[in-house]
Design a protein around this motif. Structure first.
Motif, PDB file in Angstrom:
ATOM      1  N   PHE A  91     -17.083 -28.546  11.311  1.00  0.00           N
ATOM      2  CA  PHE A  91     -18.483 -28.129  11.333  1.00  0.00           C
ATOM      3  C   PHE A  91     -19.420 -29.288  10.985  1.00  0.00           C
ATOM      4  O   PHE A  91     -20.521 -29.379  11.525  1.00  0.00           O
ATOM      5  N   ALA A  92     -18.994 -30.177  10.092  1.00  0.00           N
ATOM      6  CA  ALA A  92     -19.858 -31.284   9.689  1.00  0.00           C
ATOM      7  C   ALA A  92     -20.216 -32.162  10.880  1.00  0.00           C
ATOM      8  O   ALA A  92     -21.353 -32.632  11.004  1.00  0.00           O
ATOM      9  N   LEU A  93     -19.263 -32.369  11.776  1.00  0.00           N
ATOM     10  CA  LEU A  93     -19.557 -33.167  12.961  1.00  0.00           C
ATOM     11  C   LEU A  93     -20.530 -32.424  13.868  1.00  0.00           C
ATOM     12  O   LEU A  93     -21.440 -33.029  14.439  1.00  0.00           O
ATOM     13  N   LYS A  94     -20.367 -31.103  13.997  1.00  0.00           N
ATOM     14  CA  LYS A  94     -21.291 -30.340  14.837  1.00  0.00           C
ATOM     15  C   LYS A  94     -22.718 -30.436  14.310  1.00  0.00           C
ATOM     16  O   LYS A  94     -23.669 -30.620  15.079  1.00  0.00           O
ATOM     17  N   ALA A  95     -22.885 -30.328  12.993  1.00  0.00           N
ATOM     18  CA  ALA A  95     -24.216 -30.417  12.409  1.00  0.00           C
ATOM     19  C   ALA A  95     -24.840 -31.784  12.679  1.00  0.00           C
ATOM     20  O   ALA A  95     -26.032 -31.894  13.002  1.00  0.00           O
ATOM     21  N   ARG A  96     -24.047 -32.830  12.561  1.00  0.00           N
ATOM     22  CA  ARG A  96     -24.557 -34.180  12.819  1.00  0.00           C
ATOM     23  C   ARG A  96     -24.896 -34.353  14.297  1.00  0.00           C
ATOM     24  O   ARG A  96     -25.910 -34.974  14.646  1.00  0.00           O
ATOM     25  N   ALA A  97     -24.073 -33.790  15.189  1.00  0.00           N
ATOM     26  CA  ALA A  97     -24.360 -33.861  16.622  1.00  0.00           C
ATOM     27  C   ALA A  97     -25.668 -33.140  16.942  1.00  0.00           C
ATOM     28  O   ALA A  97     -26.468 -33.616  17.756  1.00  0.00           O
ATOM     29  N   CYS A  98     -25.885 -32.007  16.302  1.00  0.00           N
ATOM     30  CA  CYS A  98     -27.134 -31.271  16.501  1.00  0.00           C
ATOM     31  C   CYS A  98     -28.336 -32.109  16.074  1.00  0.00           C
ATOM     32  O   CYS A  98     -29.386 -32.115  16.739  1.00  0.00           O
ATOM     33  N   GLU A  99     -28.192 -32.815  14.964  1.00  0.00           N
ATOM     34  CA  GLU A  99     -29.280 -33.673  14.481  1.00  0.00           C
ATOM     35  C   GLU A  99     -29.594 -34.776  15.489  1.00  0.00           C
ATOM     36  O   GLU A  99     -30.767 -35.046  15.787  1.00  0.00           O
ATOM     37  N   LEU A 100     -28.570 -35.405  16.027  1.00  0.00           N
ATOM     38  CA  LEU A 100     -28.775 -36.489  16.988  1.00  0.00           C
ATOM     39  C   LEU A 100     -29.443 -35.982  18.267  1.00  0.00           C
ATOM     40  O   LEU A 100     -30.344 -36.640  18.807  1.00  0.00           O
ATOM     41  N   LEU A 101     -29.012 -34.832  18.757  1.00  0.00           N
ATOM     42  CA  LEU A 101     -29.607 -34.275  19.974  1.00  0.00           C
ATOM     43  C   LEU A 101     -31.047 -33.845  19.747  1.00  0.00           C
ATOM     44  O   LEU A 101     -31.928 -34.084  20.577  1.00  0.00           O
ATOM     45  N   ALA A 102     -31.309 -33.193  18.604  1.00  0.00           N
ATOM     46  CA  ALA A 102     -32.650 -32.692  18.333  1.00  0.00           C
ATOM     47  C   ALA A 102     -33.647 -33.822  18.157  1.00  0.00           C
ATOM     48  O   ALA A 102     -34.843 -33.638  18.420  1.00  0.00           O
ATOM     49  N   ALA A 103     -33.192 -35.003  17.727  1.00  0.00           N
ATOM     50  CA  ALA A 103     -34.092 -36.148  17.645  1.00  0.00           C
ATOM     51  C   ALA A 103     -34.705 -36.447  19.008  1.00  0.00           C
ATOM     52  O   ALA A 103     -35.838 -36.919  19.106  1.00  0.00           O
ATOM     53  N   ALA A 104     -33.952 -36.146  20.072  1.00  0.00           N
ATOM     54  CA  ALA A 104     -34.457 -36.328  21.430  1.00  0.00           C
ATOM     55  C   ALA A 104     -35.149 -35.071  21.941  1.00  0.00           C
ATOM     56  O   ALA A 104     -36.244 -35.133  22.504  1.00  0.00           O
ATOM     57  N   ASP A 105     -34.521 -33.902  21.739  1.00  0.00           N
ATOM     58  CA  ASP A 105     -35.128 -32.642  22.174  1.00  0.00           C
ATOM     59  C   ASP A 105     -34.462 -31.475  21.469  1.00  0.00           C
ATOM     60  O   ASP A 105     -33.257 -31.245  21.637  1.00  0.00           O
ATOM     61  N   PHE A 106     -35.241 -30.747  20.684  1.00  0.00           N
ATOM     62  CA  PHE A 106     -34.738 -29.612  19.915  1.00  0.00           C
ATOM     63  C   PHE A 106     -34.184 -28.521  20.833  1.00  0.00           C
ATOM     64  O   PHE A 106     -33.118 -27.951  20.561  1.00  0.00           O
ATOM     65  N   GLY A 107     -34.891 -28.224  21.908  1.00  0.00           N
ATOM     66  CA  GLY A 107     -34.465 -27.154  22.806  1.00  0.00           C
ATOM     67  C   GLY A 107     -33.119 -27.424  23.431  1.00  0.00           C
ATOM     68  O   GLY A 107     -32.266 -26.526  23.519  1.00  0.00           O
ATOM     69  N   PHE A 108     -32.899 -28.652  23.879  1.00  0.00           N
ATOM     70  CA  PHE A 108     -31.615 -28.987  24.491  1.00  0.00           C
ATOM     71  C   PHE A 108     -30.495 -28.900  23.460  1.00  0.00           C
ATOM     72  O   PHE A 108     -29.390 -28.437  23.766  1.00  0.00           O
ATOM     73  N   ALA A 109     -30.785 -29.325  22.223  1.00  0.00           N
ATOM     74  CA  ALA A 109     -29.789 -29.206  21.157  1.00  0.00           C
ATOM     75  C   ALA A 109     -29.419 -27.750  20.920  1.00  0.00           C
ATOM     76  O   ALA A 109     -28.237 -27.411  20.770  1.00  0.00           O
ATOM     77  N   MET A 110     -30.414 -26.866  20.881  1.00  0.00           N
ATOM     78  CA  MET A 110     -30.151 -25.441  20.694  1.00  0.00           C
ATOM     79  C   MET A 110     -29.337 -24.872  21.849  1.00  0.00           C
ATOM     80  O   MET A 110     -28.421 -24.071  21.651  1.00  0.00           O
ATOM     81  N   SER A 111     -29.668 -25.289  23.047  1.00  0.00           N
ATOM     82  CA  SER A 111     -28.951 -24.795  24.221  1.00  0.00           C
ATOM     83  C   SER A 111     -27.481 -25.198  24.178  1.00  0.00           C
ATOM     84  O   SER A 111     -26.579 -24.372  24.378  1.00  0.00           O
ATOM     85  N   MET A 112     -27.216 -26.465  23.880  1.00  0.00           N
ATOM     86  CA  MET A 112     -25.839 -26.946  23.873  1.00  0.00           C
ATOM     87  C   MET A 112     -25.020 -26.301  22.764  1.00  0.00           C
ATOM     88  O   MET A 112     -23.883 -25.901  22.974  1.00  0.00           O
ATOM     89  N   VAL A 113     -25.589 -26.190  21.555  1.00  0.00           N
ATOM     90  CA  VAL A 113     -24.804 -25.648  20.449  1.00  0.00           C
ATOM     91  C   VAL A 113     -24.511 -24.167  20.665  1.00  0.00           C
ATOM     92  O   VAL A 113     -23.458 -23.668  20.253  1.00  0.00           O
ATOM     93  N   ASN A 114     -25.402 -23.449  21.343  1.00  0.00           N
ATOM     94  CA  ASN A 114     -25.145 -22.039  21.605  1.00  0.00           C
ATOM     95  C   ASN A 114     -24.032 -21.841  22.625  1.00  0.00           C
ATOM     96  O   ASN A 114     -23.190 -20.953  22.453  1.00  0.00           O
ATOM     97  N   SER A 115     -23.996 -22.660  23.665  1.00  0.00           N
ATOM     98  CA  SER A 115     -22.873 -22.585  24.602  1.00  0.00           C
ATOM     99  C   SER A 115     -21.564 -22.947  23.896  1.00  0.00           C
ATOM    100  O   SER A 115     -20.533 -22.288  24.076  1.00  0.00           O
ATOM    101  N   HIS A 116     -21.613 -24.009  23.099  1.00  0.00           N
ATOM    102  CA  HIS A 116     -20.421 -24.417  22.350  1.00  0.00           C
ATOM    103  C   HIS A 116     -19.924 -23.292  21.449  1.00  0.00           C
ATOM    104  O   HIS A 116     -18.713 -23.042  21.357  1.00  0.00           O
ATOM    105  N   ASN A 117     -20.841 -22.622  20.763  1.00  0.00           N
ATOM    106  CA  ASN A 117     -20.438 -21.569  19.832  1.00  0.00           C
ATOM    107  C   ASN A 117     -19.739 -20.416  20.529  1.00  0.00           C
ATOM    108  O   ASN A 117     -18.838 -19.793  19.966  1.00  0.00           O
ATOM    109  N   VAL A 118     -20.155 -20.106  21.756  1.00  0.00           N
ATOM    110  CA  VAL A 118     -19.474 -19.049  22.503  1.00  0.00           C
ATOM    111  C   VAL A 118     -18.070 -19.512  22.902  1.00  0.00           C
ATOM    112  O   VAL A 118     -17.110 -18.734  22.836  1.00  0.00           O
ATOM    113  N   ALA A 119     -17.937 -20.771  23.300  1.00  0.00           N
ATOM    114  CA  ALA A 119     -16.611 -21.292  23.616  1.00  0.00           C
ATOM    115  C   ALA A 119     -15.693 -21.187  22.395  1.00  0.00           C
ATOM    116  O   ALA A 119     -14.524 -20.782  22.509  1.00  0.00           O
TER     117      ALA A 119
END
Length: 389
Positions: free
Chosen positions: A63-91
């Protein structure tokens, strides 16, 4: 402590965010949508597979890596970060809960980025009060029939599948809620986009109506009695990574402001040479450090599998409250330090300002979380204290 493989994965994600996400984010703020090529690239750097077990085709990271990945993506675009993490969570949910035949049907497309997914909780009349959902699941021979509407769902405008939470027995309250895997491409589901004056395209915000939708028995991922507790633990984790996203947005704003302060000259000196101009950067940097410290504690608790513990619930709520708050406070200040230049689409200020407002609402509004902190941070007073005399 991250492993060398995790560090290498984060390096790829950071490069992807800078080279592929950030240049397109301005277009998304104007109403364009991410294309399928970008989703395939996201899958190549591992964003669809972070926590998914290796046996299921994932990377098996924590989970720690996922949180850090979310931070890196959101620095560029929060919406895209939310979209990717939600698809990942369903997987991840399919790998953990779905029968093998169901997982094998959908996981390959999810992990390759050819299929997006969503988790459907909110309804037109129900948001944070999750126990009050009105979508109904009725038992039939061989499966279930679902009826209801979900709204304000990340990825709902394009998701191929959804994990839908529905009430299986109204008399049981929260213990009657189950979680079902739903194929949103059938005629028994009608989807729609949800838009606002803040662009919702990179988030994929939308909703759908299920009208007599037939779900086979094997698509019941979490039985009544288990679903409610499971999603509450997931929401506690989401609060931690949304807080990390806010840290990413504020960090990006600070980096852009600092660079501009070195290049822009006024009254014979760079902006960064004026003490008054530097003080706001120092205040923002200090608050960012405090937010990251809270996030680190919350992430550590969730990563240890303790998301349901009261102390971890408290930390996740506090981390999200503080990280959202510092974004809401400092982003306008940093934009002002940039002057009119900060309004240009090449900078992230205007879209991050909107995203901070959205972050204050997702996975529990700030007001709801403040009430949670009030309950958890101090023990209850058993009786009223009355003054003597």
């Amino acid at each position: 402590m991250l492993s060398e493989d995790e560090k290498a994965c984060l390096a790829r994600i950071k490069a992807f965010a800078a080279a592929d996400v950030a240049p397109q984010a301005a277009g998304w703020a104007a109403g364009q949508s991410p294309d399928s090529v970008l989703l395939a690239k996201a899958a190549e750097v591992g964003l669809t597979r972070l926590e998914v077990p290796i046996d299921n085709g994932g990377l098996g990271f924590g989970f720690a890596l996922k949180a850090r990945a979310c931070e890196l993506l959101a620095a560029a675009d929060f919406g895209f970060a939310m979209s990717m993490v939600n698809s990942h969570n369903v997987a991840l949910k399919l790998a953990q809960c779905a029968p093998r035949r169901v997982a094998e049907k959908y996981l390959p497309a999810l992990l390759s980025g050819h299929l997006s997914a969503c988790t459907a909780l909110s309804e037109p009349g129900t948001g944070s009060d999750f126990a009050a959902i009105e979508t109904r699941a009725r038992k039939t021979s061989g499966g279930w029939t679902l009826d209801g509407e979900k709204s304000w769902i990340v990825n709902a405008r394009h998701a191929g599948i959804a994990v839908v939470y529905a009430q299986c027995s109204a008399a049981s309250g929260r213990d009657g809620i189950g979680a079902f895997l739903v194929d949103l491409t059938t005629q028994d589901s009608r989807r729609y986009a949800v838009d606002s004056t803040f662009s919702q395209t990179s988030t994929g915000t939308g909703g759908f109506v299920l009208d007599g939708y037939q779900v086979p028995e094997e698509n019941l991922l979490l039985a009544p009695g288990a679903a409610f507790k499971s999603i509450l633990n997931e929401i506690n984790g989401a609060r931690a990574y949304v807080a990390a996203m806010c840290c990413g947005m504020l960090d990006a704003a600070l980096r852009q402001t600092a660079a501009y302060g070195e290049s822009r000259h006024t009254f014979g000196a760079p902006l960064s040479g004026h003490q008054a101009w530097r003080l706001d950067q120092a205040r923002a940097s200090t608050d960012l450090a405090a937010a990251r410290a809270l996030v680190a504690q919350a992430v550590q608790g969730v990563a240890a599998g303790q998301a349901g513990r009261q102390d971890v619930q408290l930390l996740s709520a506090q981390a999200k409250i503080h990280a959202v708050g510092v974004c809401q406070h400092h982003l306008p200040v940093l934009l002002h330090a940039m002057g009119a230049e900060g309004l240009r689409p090449k900078y992230s200020f205007t879209r991050h300002l909107a995203a901070a407002q959205i972050a204050a609402l997702v996975d529990g509004s700030t007001e709801m979380l403040l009430e949670r902190v009030a309950r958890l941070a101090r023990p209850k007073v058993s009786r009223a204290i009355t003054p003597k005399g």
